[in-house]
Design a protein around this motif. Sequence first.
Motif, PDB file in Angstrom:
ATOM      1  N   THR A 604       0.847  -1.188   0.000  1.00  0.00           N
ATOM      2  CA  THR A 604       0.000   0.000   0.000  1.00  0.00           C
ATOM      3  C   THR A 604       0.888   1.245   0.000  1.00  0.00           C
ATOM      4  O   THR A 604       1.850   1.325   0.764  1.00  0.00           O
ATOM      5  CB  THR A 604      -0.886   0.030   1.259  1.00  0.00           C
ATOM      6  N   ASP A 605       0.561   2.211  -0.856  1.00  0.00           N
ATOM      7  CA  ASP A 605       1.324   3.466  -0.896  1.00  0.00           C
ATOM      8  C   ASP A 605       0.388   4.647  -1.078  1.00  0.00           C
ATOM      9  O   ASP A 605      -0.687   4.531  -1.694  1.00  0.00           O
ATOM     10  CB  ASP A 605       2.329   3.453  -2.050  1.00  0.00           C
ATOM     11  N   TYR A 606       0.806   5.816  -0.559  1.00  0.00           N
ATOM     12  CA  TYR A 606       0.098   7.055  -0.837  1.00  0.00           C
ATOM     13  C   TYR A 606       0.447   7.518  -2.248  1.00  0.00           C
ATOM     14  O   TYR A 606       1.607   7.430  -2.672  1.00  0.00           O
ATOM     15  CB  TYR A 606       0.512   8.151   0.145  1.00  0.00           C
ATOM     16  N   VAL A 607      -0.533   8.063  -2.940  1.00  0.00           N
ATOM     17  CA  VAL A 607      -0.294   8.583  -4.288  1.00  0.00           C
ATOM     18  C   VAL A 607       0.722   9.721  -4.237  1.00  0.00           C
ATOM     19  O   VAL A 607       1.637   9.801  -5.070  1.00  0.00           O
ATOM     20  CB  VAL A 607      -1.613   9.057  -4.934  1.00  0.00           C
ATOM     21  N   ASN A 611       0.551  11.665   2.392  1.00  0.00           N
ATOM     22  CA  ASN A 611      -0.685  11.461   3.144  1.00  0.00           C
ATOM     23  C   ASN A 611      -1.793  11.004   2.196  1.00  0.00           C
ATOM     24  O   ASN A 611      -1.561  10.792   0.997  1.00  0.00           O
ATOM     25  CB  ASN A 611      -1.091  12.747   3.886  1.00  0.00           C
ATOM     26  N   ASP A 612      -2.983  10.870   2.746  1.00  0.00           N
ATOM     27  CA  ASP A 612      -4.100  10.297   1.990  1.00  0.00           C
ATOM     28  C   ASP A 612      -4.866  11.330   1.170  1.00  0.00           C
ATOM     29  O   ASP A 612      -5.938  11.036   0.643  1.00  0.00           O
ATOM     30  CB  ASP A 612      -5.058   9.607   2.973  1.00  0.00           C
ATOM     31  N   ALA A 613      -4.315  12.541   1.032  1.00  0.00           N
ATOM     32  CA  ALA A 613      -5.047  13.613   0.359  1.00  0.00           C
ATOM     33  C   ALA A 613      -5.425  13.249  -1.069  1.00  0.00           C
ATOM     34  O   ALA A 613      -6.477  13.654  -1.569  1.00  0.00           O
ATOM     35  CB  ALA A 613      -4.222  14.901   0.372  1.00  0.00           C
ATOM     36  N   GLN A 614      -4.560  12.502  -1.752  1.00  0.00           N
ATOM     37  CA  GLN A 614      -4.842  12.098  -3.134  1.00  0.00           C
ATOM     38  C   GLN A 614      -5.112  10.600  -3.247  1.00  0.00           C
ATOM     39  O   GLN A 614      -5.110  10.045  -4.340  1.00  0.00           O
ATOM     40  CB  GLN A 614      -3.666  12.497  -4.025  1.00  0.00           C
ATOM     41  N   GLY A 615      -5.318   9.953  -2.115  1.00  0.00           N
ATOM     42  CA  GLY A 615      -5.670   8.539  -2.127  1.00  0.00           C
ATOM     43  C   GLY A 615      -4.452   7.621  -2.073  1.00  0.00           C
ATOM     44  O   GLY A 615      -3.310   8.054  -1.896  1.00  0.00           O
ATOM     45  N   LYS A 616      -4.738   6.342  -2.248  1.00  0.00           N
ATOM     46  CA  LYS A 616      -3.712   5.302  -2.189  1.00  0.00           C
ATOM     47  C   LYS A 616      -3.716   4.485  -3.476  1.00  0.00           C
ATOM     48  O   LYS A 616      -4.667   4.549  -4.261  1.00  0.00           O
ATOM     49  CB  LYS A 616      -3.977   4.368  -0.998  1.00  0.00           C
ATOM     50  N   PHE A 617      -2.656   3.731  -3.655  1.00  0.00           N
ATOM     51  CA  PHE A 617      -2.633   2.749  -4.734  1.00  0.00           C
ATOM     52  C   PHE A 617      -1.961   1.486  -4.221  1.00  0.00           C
ATOM     53  O   PHE A 617      -1.261   1.503  -3.201  1.00  0.00           O
ATOM     54  CB  PHE A 617      -1.945   3.300  -5.986  1.00  0.00           C
ATOM     55  N   TRP A 618      -2.198   0.378  -4.934  1.00  0.00           N
ATOM     56  CA  TRP A 618      -1.715  -0.914  -4.458  1.00  0.00           C
ATOM     57  C   TRP A 618      -0.949  -1.638  -5.555  1.00  0.00           C
ATOM     58  O   TRP A 618      -1.293  -1.545  -6.744  1.00  0.00           O
ATOM     59  CB  TRP A 618      -2.882  -1.792  -4.000  1.00  0.00           C
ATOM     60  N   ARG A 619       0.103  -2.326  -5.118  1.00  0.00           N
ATOM     61  CA  ARG A 619       0.885  -3.164  -6.020  1.00  0.00           C
ATOM     62  C   ARG A 619       1.090  -4.534  -5.392  1.00  0.00           C
ATOM     63  O   ARG A 619       1.099  -4.659  -4.157  1.00  0.00           O
ATOM     64  CB  ARG A 619       2.248  -2.528  -6.311  1.00  0.00           C
ATOM     65  N   LEU A 620       1.255  -5.520  -6.235  1.00  0.00           N
ATOM     66  CA  LEU A 620       1.627  -6.853  -5.785  1.00  0.00           C
ATOM     67  C   LEU A 620       3.103  -7.031  -6.073  1.00  0.00           C
ATOM     68  O   LEU A 620       3.534  -6.946  -7.223  1.00  0.00           O
ATOM     69  CB  LEU A 620       0.814  -7.925  -6.519  1.00  0.00           C
ATOM     70  N   ARG A 621       3.875  -7.291  -5.009  1.00  0.00           N
ATOM     71  CA  ARG A 621       5.297  -7.549  -5.169  1.00  0.00           C
ATOM     72  C   ARG A 621       5.548  -9.046  -5.100  1.00  0.00           C
ATOM     73  O   ARG A 621       5.152  -9.703  -4.143  1.00  0.00           O
ATOM     74  CB  ARG A 621       6.100  -6.830  -4.071  1.00  0.00           C
ATOM     75  N   THR A 622       6.185  -9.573  -6.147  1.00  0.00           N
ATOM     76  CA  THR A 622       6.619 -10.967  -6.130  1.00  0.00           C
ATOM     77  C   THR A 622       8.122 -10.983  -5.920  1.00  0.00           C
ATOM     78  O   THR A 622       8.867 -10.297  -6.628  1.00  0.00           O
ATOM     79  CB  THR A 622       6.261 -11.688  -7.435  1.00  0.00           C
ATOM     80  N   ALA A 623       8.570 -11.755  -4.932  1.00  0.00           N
ATOM     81  CA  ALA A 623       9.980 -11.744  -4.535  1.00  0.00           C
ATOM     82  C   ALA A 623      10.739 -12.901  -5.172  1.00  0.00           C
ATOM     83  O   ALA A 623      10.162 -13.936  -5.528  1.00  0.00           O
ATOM     84  CB  ALA A 623      10.097 -11.830  -3.012  1.00  0.00           C
ATOM     85  N   GLY A 624      12.050 -12.716  -5.296  1.00  0.00           N
ATOM     86  CA  GLY A 624      12.942 -13.802  -5.693  1.00  0.00           C
ATOM     87  C   GLY A 624      12.840 -14.235  -7.133  1.00  0.00           C
ATOM     88  O   GLY A 624      13.162 -15.380  -7.466  1.00  0.00           O
ATOM     89  N   ILE A 625      12.421 -13.343  -8.014  1.00  0.00           N
ATOM     90  CA  ILE A 625      12.304 -13.697  -9.432  1.00  0.00           C
ATOM     91  C   ILE A 625      13.710 -13.705 -10.040  1.00  0.00           C
ATOM     92  O   ILE A 625      14.398 -12.685 -10.049  1.00  0.00           O
ATOM     93  CB  ILE A 625      11.402 -12.697 -10.177  1.00  0.00           C
ATOM     94  N   PRO A 626      14.176 -14.829 -10.555  1.00  0.00           N
ATOM     95  CA  PRO A 626      15.561 -14.881 -11.056  1.00  0.00           C
ATOM     96  C   PRO A 626      15.750 -14.054 -12.323  1.00  0.00           C
ATOM     97  O   PRO A 626      14.861 -13.946 -13.156  1.00  0.00           O
ATOM     98  CB  PRO A 626      15.778 -16.377 -11.326  1.00  0.00           C
ATOM     99  N   THR A 627      16.918 -13.446 -12.428  1.00  0.00           N
ATOM    100  CA  THR A 627      17.331 -12.771 -13.657  1.00  0.00           C
ATOM    101  C   THR A 627      18.588 -13.504 -14.132  1.00  0.00           C
ATOM    102  O   THR A 627      18.684 -14.715 -13.999  1.00  0.00           O
ATOM    103  CB  THR A 627      17.592 -11.278 -13.400  1.00  0.00           C
ATOM    104  N   THR A 628      19.563 -12.795 -14.667  1.00  0.00           N
ATOM    105  CA  THR A 628      20.815 -13.477 -15.031  1.00  0.00           C
ATOM    106  C   THR A 628      21.633 -13.819 -13.797  1.00  0.00           C
ATOM    107  O   THR A 628      22.579 -14.598 -13.874  1.00  0.00           O
ATOM    108  CB  THR A 628      21.664 -12.606 -15.977  1.00  0.00           C
ATOM    109  N   ILE A 629      21.304 -13.188 -12.647  1.00  0.00           N
ATOM    110  CA  ILE A 629      21.884 -13.598 -11.372  1.00  0.00           C
ATOM    111  C   ILE A 629      20.741 -14.137 -10.516  1.00  0.00           C
ATOM    112  O   ILE A 629      19.623 -13.623 -10.555  1.00  0.00           O
ATOM    113  CB  ILE A 629      22.631 -12.450 -10.670  1.00  0.00           C
TER     114      ILE A 629
END
Length: 656
Positions: A604-607, A611-629
Amino acid sequence: MRPYRRGRAALAAGAVVAAALAVAPSAAASVTGGGGRGGRVALAGSVPGFARDGRLAGTARPAGSVDFEVLLGLRHPAAAVADAQARTTPGRPQYAHWLTDAAFRRAYSPAPGEVAAVSAWLRSQGLKISGIAASRLYVAVHGTVAAAERAFGTTLRVYSYHGKMLRANATLLTVPASLKGVIAGVIGLDDGMALAQPASSALPGPPPGFRTGVQPCSAYYAQKIARNKPPAYGRHQPYTVCGYLPTQYRSAYGLQGLERRGVTGRGVTVEITDAYASPTIVKDVNTYSRRHGLPPLRPGQFRQVLPPSFNHIKLCGPQGWYGEETLDAEAVHGMAPGANIVFVAGSNCLHGLTRAWADSIDHHLAQIITNSWSVTNGEGTEGQALSQGYVKFVSEYALEAALTGIGNYFSSGDDGDDTISVGHRAVNFPASDPWVTGVGGTSVGIGARGQYLWETGWSNSYSQLTKGAWTPAPPGTYNSGAGGGTSKLFGQPFYQKDRVPTSISEYFSRRPHRAVPDVAMPADPNTGMLVGETQAFPNGTHYGEYRIGGTSLASPLMAGVVAVADDAAGYAHGFINPALYRMLGTRAVHDVRPLGYRIAEVRTDYVNGVNDAQGKFWRLRTAGIPTTIFTRPGYDDVTGVGTPNGTAFIRALSRR
């Protein structure tokens, strides 16, 4: 030249640039100058990269001032390396028998006559000697642009590079042939803005406020489940933590038993090296400590070592560095509440920062130094982005530290293998130097009772909640991760031989090279630490707390663990890499491997970030996604040998 910089808000959001620097290709040695120069040699690699790639915009004003350092080479460098190896390798008779500063200077510092010869030549060119390093490794110089041009046989020009006007020498620097092999490089002649900013003892006030770790969020892993948000990977995912507390990290990494026995780092001094200085640091650390079950700072437990003045205020952004100092101090104090802390401030985020670090080694201000800064693309496309002089400057001081019992910890970076940020695989410097400990990063789950639940390499991808769905579909788009990979600049150090898979050490060639990092601690901003700092909010300037991560967090956390280990052992462990690699595959470290299942959390993050004056937005974080390392059993180039495993780590580190 782009400065070292620490992007506080970006770090908290998960998209971080720890630092950036664009300089010239380097070479291994000086070369003879061309005809007509008579008795001069050129310093190879002394033209910075932006002079080659930028647009010529004019010449530097002859009457303008310059401040720089002339580096002198170590005496008997091969012997110094062998000596350092013997003193840092457990099982050797010399192990942990550190040289005093005086003994180091007698054995390896440039001879006083060499310093005198360099100084005399510089003065003959109309330049002023503003200082000489205690180790005699550099001569600090002040003068005019015209005098510097005359001394080094070049022209200082102004280049437009990535929107900035920068000063640099247009041709290779040259020095008298009589000083060949004495002068190893020149640092700072091309640092900073073409139009020099005046020095100032005044710094701006507290930084603009921002908040992360916004409700709904959890006090510990999976305390709150986001049942009103779309599921991912077949289930509703938990909200991220609001920010772990040091007590939770100490519990998860097995330090609480030592704390109950009074082993808290007392008698150990940890140095934090950053640029500038927060005006509210002591008040903030004490407020944070009172709120979260830590002892307040004792009188004399924390001190700042400040330069006479600061400069490059506009270029470097001191307020962002306030947040770095705050994070570092609260992380060290949180992990080792008994340790003394000395904060060493650079006059700027350019070579002033590097010089402050070097001077602290010369004066042995601490036995542990944490450095939450690095140079993105520091090794460049071909392993030669940094000038020879700069690399040699850092390497000589890192070797001095290793010989005198000082452990140096450097953040490995926050952009994974750097492919997205710079267009090719690279590792960050100085974390890639063989005589420092590069600290990588993890994502970690800590339970309701402070128990260690799971850990994976920090490598995050995000999907945003858009019209009731996670977009793009999870895992989404790569965002940030612990820096790591294979150096192109340094061969494989002795302690990594037969410990690092050849698929990593020989990634670029059949000759093994240095792999980064060496060890890891939590760095994922979503499993980061709650930090408290005085900030300027819309409703006034006051103390506020936010969650933050990055390898800027991992380095001071690791420094705190080693401070506890030094306290437990009763001596300074110094450069710990040889001991670390003995722990590979043992109970002393958590071997961070792929989990075999998806770890995702709703953030959860403030826009507006405040503060909440302009609302919030949400993201889904997926951890440990492999790249070249990616993580793997044993050593990997995201987490090194792994993360410390409490008393087993402390005992193994102290095993002679």
